[in-house]
Design an enzyme around this catalytic site. Structure first.
Site, PDB file in Angstrom:
ATOM      1  N   GLU A 146       2.728  55.967  -0.471  1.00 32.22           N
ATOM      2  CA  GLU A 146       1.656  56.705  -1.641  1.00 32.22           C
ATOM      3  C   GLU A 146       1.864  57.172  -2.818  1.00 32.22           C
ATOM      4  O   GLU A 146       1.611  56.963  -3.836  1.00 32.22           O
ATOM      5  CB  GLU A 146       1.426  57.674  -0.642  1.00 32.22           C
ATOM      6  CG  GLU A 146       1.132  57.685   0.949  1.00 32.22           C
ATOM      7  CD  GLU A 146      -0.790  57.517   0.673  1.00 32.22           C
ATOM      8  OE1 GLU A 146      -0.917  58.037  -0.891  1.00 32.22           O
ATOM      9  OE2 GLU A 146      -1.555  56.264   1.117  1.00 32.22           O
ATOM     10  N   SER A 174     -14.073  86.445  60.468  1.00 32.67           N
ATOM     11  CA  SER A 174     -13.315  87.243  61.486  1.00 32.67           C
ATOM     12  C   SER A 174     -11.254  86.921  60.093  1.00 32.67           C
ATOM     13  O   SER A 174     -10.666  87.349  60.722  1.00 32.67           O
ATOM     14  CB  SER A 174     -13.044  86.014  62.337  1.00 32.67           C
ATOM     15  OG  SER A 174     -13.966  86.447  63.282  1.00 32.67           O
TER      16      SER A 174
END
Length: 872
Positions: free
Chosen positions: A67, A498
């Site tokens: 770049e 229960s």
């Protein structure tokens, strides 16, 4: 003059470069287990910011070669690059490149758009000059490395390394660094996954640039340009499968931070333990599959047009659209034989399903209570085009070798026995004919098998928490999150049956009853003013035991005893008492049916209640978020849960002991080291260590019940496992586990809530649409096996641990029929010292029919005066 004019015109509209110092890169929300295993990531952009010091030097060289090789020498703008771009524009009539430096790209990425206009280019140049004046070269390069878009939702090179290679940027090689450096120019064009040929050209060009610039030598260059393209898509790999936990944590993060939770890089550290979470997921999936297998095969998921079998590509595409659920792979039947199936997988392989791999056991589903006869041929159920589910099973080489050895030994023994029967006398040291070993067999390899199965229609939930402070250690809200996002741990309010009874019994024990109190287990009818409105509760099986001790009534889950107990206590007193366990009184039905667990509650609410039995009587609140870190690793949230503290000093006082809190890992090591001691460690009662100074700063958990009540209830709930409906848990061979089953009318819901002092855990099984689960299914058959599988793994290696016995608890011998104290025979029972029953005399006997508490006095001269209630 022209340049100055442009500068004076544009400068007022330029953003402040100083803002780059404080800029926050959008970083996703990440969620971890307590041992830092990644379990979730939320956010539009994948980004993992790194510093220049964390970036490999050779990779920086690759970026600069690709770049901007003059980055460290120019002042933000490359005149040479701009002139080159201008020549290309004049020659072609269109913009070919922008001549941008890395600094100009940073300016564009942070402040500007990518539109190709001259005015934008001028702004970019001016901003670049300002950036170079305000920031150092390394600061600019760090912004570039972390900001740039590189395809596949990856922003920054560290995130891109994870996406394309599944590694950190430091773990890549030179060829991969060059490939990554080629992405910024055009992430779609030079994408190594979507366009590997063009990406390869770009990579090799960058490598040549690095060679020309002296960053690499000739050998490195030659080795790298011949390296294959190894990039492939790597979704962010999660370390732990806990999607229900991740979703809960995400919601809490949004509540704390709003939409910034998705972009500001927060790290959520949950209370979940990765090992326990994995065990919970496996236990729930296995339990649901086992339940489902008992009720028959419902047939193929869908049937495809037979013509599709000729188009392999389309067939594979269709299979890939069907999600894998619970590890069960979708497949398409391509051929049906009487004793086998040929099926195609998503990876294009065609495999055979042998008769013994799931076909021989198939019985068609008729209803939840009925199944058809076993198949005699696969052709009775299947046809080409059927979509089925398969489980992959790998049989290890060691297992195969062991099976071969066992078969060989059996064959040798059989042959030797046959020769012995012939009565032939031979040299005793010779090998009998036919038993020669022959050439050694080749070492076996792992073998893969595919078994036919199906995705369960029923659903379930499991949640486990730390009794001392409510930290959620494992949570699974359903069979598979991809099948349903509905979290049954927190969202499914169902009748606990229960399993709610222990809270009523605790209220009774707190209010004068004892484990030896006698309650009449007999029919009872409740008539309302409307003669048609009659409630006739029953026990399971329709039997009645008559006068029954409270302890026995609980472990045998006698409904009539629970109702009479609640009736004697009074609704208001019982409802007020249950609030101490954390239950919302407004959610509990205001009638006697709550004794049978008819009020809808979630598994999370149930396990919170059971934690009080596990920790000696304290109410804790479940919590999931332990700590939140910001993007810099600083703590921005720290949980302060209600914490059990039995011997905490008052403010300003020194701790009573310097002992550290018990660490489960160290306890496991201690148990292993003491395996050869005369007294097994697992039989000792381990004291609970005081909290550390930091933990003492937490708010103290309030009491839900007195320590004496908790100790008695713990003893009674252990008998549910030893003698009652939870007997399957005896396979764990532990004396410190307790709990209660629950089954509702239909039956529609199956529960088991239980604990050891280490963990409290609730499991539930049922259908989302509340249809029956089958008349032979109960909490003990559907939910308890899941609890056992999980708790066996969770408690593996941990010694038994029991609640400390309060000083006020005494043990005495009683007559099991009357509940009275006796000096001959009988059984031992525990009592609070001031509630030991009277010694047995003839005048005491009528009291066994009472619905009230036993006489709390321990005086032998006193007798209980009560009017006996008729049994029937």
């Amino acid at each position: 003059m022209a340049f100055s004019s442009i500068y004076l015109y544009l400068k007022p509209g330029l953003p402040s470069v100083e803002s780059l110092r404080d800029i926050r890169l959008q970083t996703p929300l990440r969620i971890y287990s307590r041992d830092m295993k990644l379990i979730g990531e939320f956010g539009e952009k994948r980004r993992s910011p790194i510093t220049i010091d964390q970036t490999p030097e050779m990779f920086i060289n690759a970026i600069l070669a690709a770049e901007d090789d003059g980055f460290y020498s120019h002042s933000g703008v490359s005149i040479k690059g701009l002139m080159r771009a201008a020549r290309q524009l004049i020659a072609s009539g269109s913009i070919q490149s922008g001549g941008s430096t890395l600094t100009m790209q940073v300016a564009r990425n942070f402040f500007l758009s990518r539109e190709q206009r001259f005015i934008r280019k001028f702004n970019e140049i001016l901003l670049s000059l300002q950036i170079e004046q305000e920031l150092s070269k390394d600061e600019i390069l760090a912004l570039y490395i972390n900001k740039i878009f590189l395809g596949n939702r990856a922003y920054g090179f560290q995130a891109a390394a994870q996406v394309y290679y599944g590694k950190d940027i430091n773990d890549l090689n030179l060829a991969q660094w060059a490939m990554m450096a080629g992405l910024p120019k055009a992430p779609s064009t030079y994408n190594p996954i979507a366009n590997p040929s063009r990406a390869l050209v770009r990579r090799n060009w960058i490598l040549k640039r690095m060679l020309d610039l002296g960053h690499i030598d000739q050998d490195e260059y030659k080795n790298s340009i011949t390296a294959p393209v190894s990039a492939r898509f790597h979704g962010r790999d999660l370390d732990l499968s806990a999607p229900y936990v991740a979703e809960m944590a995400r919601k809490e993060a949004v509540d704390l931070f709003g939409d910034a939770a998705y972009t500001d890089g927060y790290q959520i550290i949950t209370t979940v333990d990765s090992g326990l979470q994995d065990a919970a997921r496996k236990a729930l999936q296995h339990g649901l599959e086992t339940y489902d297998g008992r009720h028959g095969y419902r047939g193929p998921e869908q049937r495809l047009d037979v013509e599709l079998l000729a188009d392999n590509d389309q067939l594979v595409d269709l299979l890939k659209e069907i999600p894998v659920l619970g590890g069960l792979e979708p497949a398409v039947v391509t051929a049906v034989n009487p004793q086998s199936l040929m099926v195609q997988l998503r990876d294009r392989r065609v495999v055979e399903i042998a008769w013994e791999n799931g076909l021989s056991s198939i019985r068609p589903y008729i209803s939840e209570n009925a199944r058809g006869a076993r198949l005699t041929s696969a052709e009775e159920m299947f046809a080409p085009g059927d979509v089925v589910r398969l489980r992959r099973i790998v049989i290890s080489a060691e297992q195969i070798a062991a099976e071969q050895k066992a078969a060989q030994e059996a064959a040798l023994a059989s042959a030797a026995e046959a020769l012995a029967d012939t009565n032939i006398t031979e040299d005793p040291f010779s090998t009998p004919e036919g038993l020669e070993q022959g050439e050694p067999a080749e070492a076996p390899e792992d073998r893969e098998e595919w078994h036919l199965t199906q995705v369960p229609a029923a659903q379930g939930a499991l949640v486990s928490l730390e009794p001392e402070d409510g930290a959620i250690r494992a949570l699974v809200g359903g069979y598979d999150f991809r099948q349903s996002h509905f979290n049954r741990v927190t969202q499914a309010a169902r009748q606990p049956g229960s399993s709610f009874k222990p809270f009523i019994y605790a209220a009774a024990v707190e209010n004068g009853y004892t484990a030896a109190s006698i309650i009449n287990d007999a029919p009872i009818i409740f008539e309302q003013t409307n003669l048609e409105d009659v409630w006739r509760p029953e026990n399971d099986g329709g039997t009645f035991l008559g006068p029954t001790r409270l302890r026995k009534a609980l472990y045998m889950s006698r409904n009539m005893v629970s109702i009479r107990l609640l009736q004697a206590l009074g609704l208001d007193r019982a409802l007020s008492y249950t609030e101490g366990f954390g239950f919302d009184r407004s959610k509990l039905d205001r009638n006697l049916s709550i004794a049978l667990g008819t009020s809808a509650l979630t598994p999370l609410e149930m396990v919170r209640g059971y934690a009080a039995f596990a920790n000696g009587g304290f109410r804790v609140e479940p919590y999931l978020l332990d700590q939140v870190l910001d993007v810099h690793g600083d703590t921005v949230y720290q949980a302060l849960p209600l914490t059990v503290c039995r011997d905490c000093p008052l403010p300003g006082e020194a701790p009573t002991s310097e002992a550290e809190p018990i660490d489960l890992q160290s306890v496991r090591h201690e148990a292993a080291a003491s395996a050869n001691e005369e007294e097994p460690l697992e039989l000792r009662t381990l004291p609970v260590a005081p909290l550390s100074a930091d933990e003492q700063a937490r708010p103290r958990a309030p009491r839900a019940m007195q320590a004496e009540t908790a100790f008695i209830m713990d003893s009674m709930l252990k008998d549910v496992v030893k003698l009652g409906t939870g007997r399957k848990a005896l396979t764990m061979k532990r004396g410190d586990i307790a709990g209660k089953t629950g089954t509702t009318n239909g039956p529609r819901d199956a529960w088991f809530s239980g604990y050891s002092p280490y963990l409290a855990t609730s499991t539930w099984v049922g259908f989302d649409d509340n249809t029956p689960i089958g008349r032979n299914e109960y909490g003990g058959s559907a939910a308890l096996p899941i609890w056992i599988d999980f708790m066996s793994a969770a408690l593996d290696g941990l010694p038994e641990r029991h609640l400390p016995q309060p000083e006020d608890i005494v043990t005495t011998r009683i007559n099991p029929r009357t509940g009275m104290r006796t000096s001959r025979g009988g059984i031992f029972e525990i009592f609070r010292a001031n509630r030991v029953p009277s010694r047995e005399t003839y005048s005491n006997y009528p009291s066994i029919y009472s619905d009230g508490p036993s006489n709390p006095s321990n005086s032998d001269s006193q007798s209980q005066e009560s009017v006996p209630e008729e049994l029937f």
